[in-house]
Design a protein around this motif. Structure first.
Motif: not given
Length: 138
Positions: A82-85, A89, A117-118, A120, A136
């Protein structure tokens, strides 16, 4: 009454120890039965897998390569990257097999480190009841 006879009399010691042992066995047996009756035994066996991941960021192309480095082999259907940005996602592993094992990797595009960007790596139990974050970045 002889004082020496009073100190040498051990008749009551055995029954007391026997009663204490019976009570201890009963308490332990009740705890084990209660654990399985209340369903706590199933919850203990269902834990997140142990796996390690490494991240390799390429700042010229804004790509992040996530590699499974060690640990348990994971089912492809239970892992999401999962990409937060970004609007897209959730990235599913695009490998050839149905399992993700050590050495397998996935490339995630449109990752910008300077934008915060984060990414997970999320594991979700096949029944859908539990999930855990395995790694992460950054």
């Amino acid at each position: 009454m002889q004082l020496k006879e009073l100190f040498d009399d051990d008749n009551a010691v055995s029954p007391v120890i026997g009663v204490i042992l019976m009570v201890a066995i009963t308490v332990i047996l009740a705890a084990v039965i209660a654990t399985f009756v209340l369903g706590l035994g199933e919850q203990i066996s269902s834990t997140a897998p142990q796996a390690s991941f490494s991240f390799d960021y390429n700042d010229t192309s804004d790509n992040l390569t996530v590699t499974h480095t060690s640990g348990e082999t994971l089912d492809n259907a239970t892992v999401t990257f999962k990409n937060s940005n970004t609007t897209n996602s959730n990235v599913v592993y695009g490998g050839t097999g149905e399992e993700i094992s050590a050495g397998d990797s996935v490339k995630i595009t449109n990752v910008t480190q300077s934008a915060g960007d984060e990414v997970k790596v999320i594991w979700k139990e096949p029944s859908g009841d539990k999930s855990a974050t395995l790694a992460t970045w950054p």
